[in-house]
Design a protein around this motif. Structure first.
Motif, short mmCIF file in Angstrom:
data_model
loop_
_atom_site.label_atom_id
_atom_site.label_comp_id
_atom_site.label_asym_id
_atom_site.label_seq_id
_atom_site.Cartn_x
_atom_site.Cartn_y
_atom_site.Cartn_z
N MET A 1 -16.30 -3.34 -3.67
CA MET A 1 -14.99 -3.62 -4.63
C MET A 1 -14.31 -4.61 -5.33
SD MET A 1 -10.57 -3.46 -2.95
CE MET A 1 -10.82 -4.41 -1.81
N GLY A 2 -14.92 -5.83 -5.40
CA GLY A 2 -15.19 -7.00 -5.98
C GLY A 2 -13.65 -8.35 -6.11
N LEU A 3 -12.89 -7.91 -4.97
CA LEU A 3 -11.44 -8.89 -5.09
C LEU A 3 -12.26 -9.33 -4.85
CD1 LEU A 3 -9.33 -6.53 -3.61
CD2 LEU A 3 -9.49 -7.05 -5.37
N ASN A 4 -11.46 -11.44 -5.51
CA ASN A 4 -11.36 -12.38 -4.76
C ASN A 4 -10.65 -13.04 -4.32
OD1 ASN A 4 -9.15 -13.59 -6.12
ND2 ASN A 4 -10.09 -13.98 -8.06
N ARG A 9 -4.75 -11.57 -1.55
CA ARG A 9 -3.56 -11.98 -1.34
C ARG A 9 -2.18 -11.48 -2.02
NH1 ARG A 9 -4.60 -18.14 -0.07
NH2 ARG A 9 -5.70 -17.57 2.04
N ARG A 10 -2.27 -11.34 -3.33
CA ARG A 10 -1.27 -10.96 -4.44
C ARG A 10 -0.81 -9.60 -3.34
NH1 ARG A 10 -2.74 -14.20 -9.74
NH2 ARG A 10 -2.52 -16.46 -8.22
N LEU A 11 -1.84 -8.44 -3.48
CA LEU A 11 -2.04 -7.16 -3.15
C LEU A 11 -1.05 -6.84 -2.47
CD1 LEU A 11 -5.36 -6.02 -4.86
CD2 LEU A 11 -3.06 -6.05 -5.51
N TYR A 12 -1.55 -7.72 -1.22
CA TYR A 12 -0.77 -7.35 0.31
C TYR A 12 0.36 -8.17 0.37
CZ TYR A 12 -0.77 -8.06 5.23
OH TYR A 12 -0.44 -7.66 6.45
N ILE A 13 0.59 -8.49 -0.12
CA ILE A 13 1.78 -9.11 -0.54
C ILE A 13 2.78 -8.00 -1.87
CG2 ILE A 13 4.23 -11.36 -1.52
CD1 ILE A 13 1.96 -11.69 1.14
N CYS A 14 2.05 -7.83 -2.17
CA CYS A 14 3.03 -6.85 -2.51
C CYS A 14 3.43 -5.35 -1.72
CB CYS A 14 2.50 -6.24 -4.20
SG CYS A 14 2.70 -6.98 -5.39
N TRP A 15 2.26 -5.29 -1.14
CA TRP A 15 2.03 -4.34 -0.10
C TRP A 15 3.71 -4.66 0.80
CZ3 TRP A 15 1.49 -2.81 4.82
CH2 TRP A 15 2.02 -2.58 5.71
N LEU A 16 3.51 -5.42 1.37
CA LEU A 16 4.16 -6.16 2.53
C LEU A 16 6.03 -5.75 2.41
CD1 LEU A 16 3.06 -9.28 4.20
CD2 LEU A 16 3.01 -6.79 5.67
N LEU A 17 5.88 -6.64 0.81
CA LEU A 17 6.77 -6.39 0.28
C LEU A 17 7.83 -5.42 -0.05
CD1 LEU A 17 6.96 -8.46 -2.95
CD2 LEU A 17 7.76 -9.42 -0.48
N ARG A 84 -5.84 -1.28 1.74
CA ARG A 84 -5.50 -2.11 2.27
C ARG A 84 -5.92 -2.75 3.33
NH1 ARG A 84 -1.73 -2.77 7.30
NH2 ARG A 84 -1.94 -0.95 7.12
N GLU A 85 -7.04 -2.18 4.26
CA GLU A 85 -7.90 -2.95 5.60
C GLU A 85 -8.60 -3.48 4.42
OE1 GLU A 85 -7.00 -3.33 8.33
OE2 GLU A 85 -5.61 -2.20 8.03
N GLN A 86 -8.72 -3.14 3.23
CA GLN A 86 -10.23 -3.72 2.68
C GLN A 86 -9.73 -4.88 2.05
OE1 GLN A 86 -12.32 -1.30 0.30
NE2 GLN A 86 -14.05 -1.97 -0.60
N ILE A 87 -8.38 -4.86 1.45
CA ILE A 87 -7.82 -6.20 0.48
C ILE A 87 -7.18 -7.13 1.71
CG2 ILE A 87 -5.46 -6.79 0.27
CD1 ILE A 87 -5.37 -3.77 -1.08
N LEU A 88 -7.28 -6.85 3.43
CA LEU A 88 -7.05 -7.73 4.02
C LEU A 88 -8.52 -8.39 4.70
CD1 LEU A 88 -4.38 -5.50 6.55
CD2 LEU A 88 -3.83 -8.31 5.30
N ASN A 89 -9.17 -7.85 5.32
CA ASN A 89 -10.92 -8.10 5.15
C ASN A 89 -10.96 -9.41 4.01
OD1 ASN A 89 -10.74 -6.61 7.48
ND2 ASN A 89 -12.16 -4.65 6.10
#
Length: 94
Positions: A1-4, A9-17, A84-89
């Motif tokens: 996926m290539g995320l840093n 973190r920014r993506l995950y916070i958006c998901w939580l919001l 989401r799981e990949q983002i968390l990983n």
């Protein structure tokens, strides 16, 4: 996926919001395990990415309230939800 991890973190916070009931910094601290300063930095960075947030004031104190995600900007909410799981990983490994 290539995320840093910073972007993840920014993506995950958006998901939580979008998915948590009345998300504020103390609640986000419990959900993520991140320090207050990290959360404040992430929230501050989101408008620079085109994500529109609103702070809904509740109560009498200045910071009583919660954040509401108004517009995802260039982010794809469906992609974030599906990955989401990949983002968390990425966050936990970064």
């Amino acid at each position: 996926m290539g995320l840093n991890s910073v972007f993840a973190r920014r993506l995950y916070i958006c998901w939580l919001l979008k998915n948590e009931q009345r998300p504020n910094v103390p609640k986000l601290m419990v959900l993520t395990g991140w320090p207050r300063r990290t959360l404040q930095d992430v929230l501050k960075a989101l408008p620079g990415m085109g994500v529109e947030l609103e702070f809904i004031q509740q109560g009498v104190r200045n910071n009583d309230g919660y954040y509401q995600l108004i517009d995802w900007g260039p982010l794809d909410a469906k992609w974030i939800d599906l990955n989401r799981e990949q983002i968390l990983n990425t966050i936990t490994q970064g």
